[in-house]
Write an enzyme that holds these catalytic residues in place. Structure first.
Site, PDB file in Angstrom:
ATOM      1  N   ASP A 181     -67.265  37.904  28.976  1.00 18.65           N
ATOM      2  CA  ASP A 181     -67.548  36.534  29.412  1.00 18.65           C
ATOM      3  C   ASP A 181     -68.676  36.014  28.526  1.00 18.65           C
ATOM      4  OD1 ASP A 181     -68.492  34.227  30.544  1.00 18.65           O
ATOM      5  OD2 ASP A 181     -68.646  35.012  32.590  1.00 18.65           O
ATOM      6  N   TYR A 196     -76.788  23.579  44.605  1.00 20.40           N
ATOM      7  CA  TYR A 196     -77.804  24.581  44.981  1.00 20.40           C
ATOM      8  C   TYR A 196     -79.016  23.926  45.634  1.00 20.40           C
ATOM      9  CZ  TYR A 196     -75.173  27.239  41.462  1.00 20.40           C
ATOM     10  OH  TYR A 196     -74.184  27.835  40.724  1.00 20.40           O
ATOM     11  N   TYR A 246     -73.304  37.284  36.638  1.00 23.84           N
ATOM     12  CA  TYR A 246     -72.941  35.943  37.116  1.00 23.84           C
ATOM     13  C   TYR A 246     -71.777  35.451  36.264  1.00 23.84           C
ATOM     14  CZ  TYR A 246     -72.753  31.084  38.348  1.00 23.84           C
ATOM     15  OH  TYR A 246     -72.294  29.860  38.771  1.00 23.84           O
ATOM     16  N   LYS A 280     -69.385  26.311  28.215  1.00 20.38           N
ATOM     17  CA  LYS A 280     -70.697  25.715  27.928  1.00 20.38           C
ATOM     18  C   LYS A 280     -70.797  25.150  26.503  1.00 20.38           C
ATOM     19  CE  LYS A 280     -73.458  28.299  31.305  1.00 20.38           C
ATOM     20  NZ  LYS A 280     -73.968  27.348  32.260  1.00 20.38           N
TER      21      LYS A 280
HETATM   22  C1  LIG Z   1     -71.714  33.937  32.010  1.00 16.96           C
HETATM   23  C2  LIG Z   1     -71.202  32.751  32.753  1.00 16.96           C
HETATM   24  N1  LIG Z   1     -69.902  32.703  33.093  1.00 16.96           N
HETATM   25  C3  LIG Z   1     -69.375  31.648  33.741  1.00 16.96           C
HETATM   26  C4  LIG Z   1     -70.163  30.578  34.105  1.00 16.96           C
HETATM   27  C5  LIG Z   1     -69.552  29.415  34.847  1.00 16.96           C
HETATM   28  O1  LIG Z   1     -69.427  28.311  34.017  1.00 16.96           O
HETATM   29  P1  LIG Z   1     -69.238  26.834  34.654  1.00 16.96           P
HETATM   30  O2  LIG Z   1     -70.539  26.514  35.309  1.00 16.96           O
HETATM   31  O3  LIG Z   1     -68.923  25.982  33.471  1.00 16.96           O
HETATM   32  O4  LIG Z   1     -68.113  26.922  35.603  1.00 16.96           O
HETATM   33  C6  LIG Z   1     -71.524  30.585  33.775  1.00 16.96           C
HETATM   34  C7  LIG Z   1     -72.402  29.468  34.166  1.00 16.96           C
HETATM   35  O5  LIG Z   1     -73.604  29.554  34.162  1.00 16.96           O
HETATM   36  C8  LIG Z   1     -72.065  31.711  33.090  1.00 16.96           C
HETATM   37  O6  LIG Z   1     -73.361  31.791  32.782  1.00 16.96           O
END
Ligand SMILES: Cc1ncc(COP(=O)(O)O)c(C=O)c1O
Length: 418
Positions: A241, A7, A138, A270
């Site tokens: 998610d 970014y 996101y 994460k």
């Molecule tokens: C809700 C959510 N899903 C998926 C992701 C993507 O995860 P990664 O960065 O480990 O690919 C993120 C990353 O910030 C996220 O906040």
């Protein structure tokens, strides 16, 4: 420059800070300065850096094997972690498919939902190939995950032609404590969309309770409870998610725990591996899993990343979950939330549009982007690592942060906005 940063406009970006080591909630810079990490390295370092218990577990695992594939082979760390995730996740999520990052975990969830319907081989089941997602969402940076991110923030026009077309509904409004009336309007929009589009829709994906990187939109568990009923009525799967919300970030182990419902598919990442390695887990209910059981090999789930179930990552995750329980992180998250509620909610000033806190997440939303210009350097000069984006200055600290360190983070935000 050989190293290409995320970014970042490589032509104009300021030199990044050089980190020499890190421990607890503190980043130690090469120039000798120490910064309290207020954002846990994009929210994953839940037990802090360099935790002796996780370090020891890694050494032990490394001396046995660092990696073997899961295709045709198996091992104890992956089986034990799958059992543990089933035990601690919402009732009914009984099956675990590993992946190598949050984005990949989301890709797996989307593919699983679509193949779930295809495998039914009932009239119309092959038409269910789209996903309903929320605006302001996101879900990651890979193609499928991007396609369910907010169309504007997710740069859909830049990558049009490559991204699959999904269906978007407005994100729920009114905050975590929103009234039934606030929720009602959004639910009617979701119901309308399902009435029109269920024929082609495989799943509805959400970040439960907190849309994180899309703008820290907190919303009510009621919305999810009602959405669950609507999805069931339309034969549409529900995907949570929990890459950002999982492992305590909204105050409970999983955000789903505050809703009392079980999604059909849930994605973890994460905090799963506590910032030690990339990994993800996509959990599914019996109903989803059983749709893949068949004498026909083509009905097997068609996915298999090289590093899925990596023994080191699984050992780290198991040890992290044990630490979470043994050191009662949920109690600590409650204390962090109490401090953030007192300190963040009292931040006022001309530039402040809103302040909000949920679990170990505190956000100051500014009226415009310009009023956050310079805040990163301002914080670093005062011993705190912040990385705001758009109009959001926020903290999502490691749960091992001390009260004193957390107050220092809040002091910096307070002084900046004063
Ligand atoms: C809700 C959510 N899903 C998926 C992701 C993507 O995860 P990664 O960065 O480990 O690919 C993120 C990353 O910030 C996220 O906040």
């Amino acid at each position: 420059m050989s190293l290409w940063y995320p970014y970042a406009q490589m032509k104009t970006m300021s030199p990044p800070l050089e980190v020499a080591s890190a421990s607890g909630a503190v980043l130690k810079l090469a120039d000798g300065r120490e910064l309290i990490d207020a954002i846990s390295s994009w929210w994953c370092v839940i037990h802090g850096y360099n935790h002796p218990v996780i370090n020891a577990a890694i050494t032990e695992q490394m001396s046995q094997m660092s990696h073997v594939m899961l295709g045709g082979l198996t091992h104890e760390p992956a089986r034990k972690l799958a059992d543990k995730l089933v035990a601690i996740s919402p009732e009914g999520l009984n099956h675990v498919f590993f992946g190598d990052s949050g984005s990949v975990g989301v890709e797996i969830a989307l593919k699983m939902a679509i193949q779930y319907h295809k495998n039914q081989d009932t009239p119309g089941s092959h038409a269910k190939t789209q996903i309903i997602a929320l605006k302001k969402a996101y879900h990651g940076d890979t193609i499928g995950a991007m396609s369910v991110c907010d169309p504007v923030e997710g740069m859909h026009s830049l990558f049009s032609g490559l991204l699959p077309q999904q269906i978007f509904v407005p994100s729920p409004i009114g905050g975590f404590d929103s009234t039934a009336e606030d929720t009602q309007d959004n639910l009617m929009l979701l119901a309308d969309t399902l009435n029109k589009c269920a024929r082609t829709t495989a799943a509805f994906i959400v970040e439960p309770l907190m849309q994180a990187a899309g703008g820290f939109n907190f919303y009510s568990p009621d919305y999810l409870r009602e959405a669950r009923k609507l999805c069931d009525a339309h034969n549409v799967l529900m995907i949570f998610d929990e890459v950002a919300t999982g492992f305590g970030r909204t105050g409970s182990l999983f955000a789903a725990d505050q809703t009392g419902i079980t999604p059909d598919i849930m994605v973890l990442g994460k905090g799963l591996t506590a910032g030690y390695s990339g990994h993800s887990a996509t959990l599914a209910t019996d109903r989803v899993y059983e749709a893949f059981l068949s004498d026909d090999p083509a009905k097997s789930f068609m996915h298999g990343p090289t590093f899925m179930g990596n023994p080191m990552a699984c050992k780290i995750a198991l040890t992290s979950i044990e630490l979470f329980e043994a050191e009662n992180r949920l109690a600590r998250i409650g204390q962090i939330e109490a401090i953030l509620k007192k300190r963040i909610r009292s931040i006022t000033g001309q530039a402040v549009k809103d302040t909000r806190v949920l679990g170990a997440t505190g956000v100051v939303e500014a009226k415009d982007k310009a009023s956050l210009k310079g805040i990163q350097d301002f914080a670093a000069e005062r011993g705190v690592w912040l990385r705001p984006f758009e109009t959001y200055a926020y903290t999502m600290p490691p749960y091992v942060i001390s009260d004193e360190q957390l107050h220092k983070v809040c002091d910096v935000l307070e002084v900046w906005f004063a």
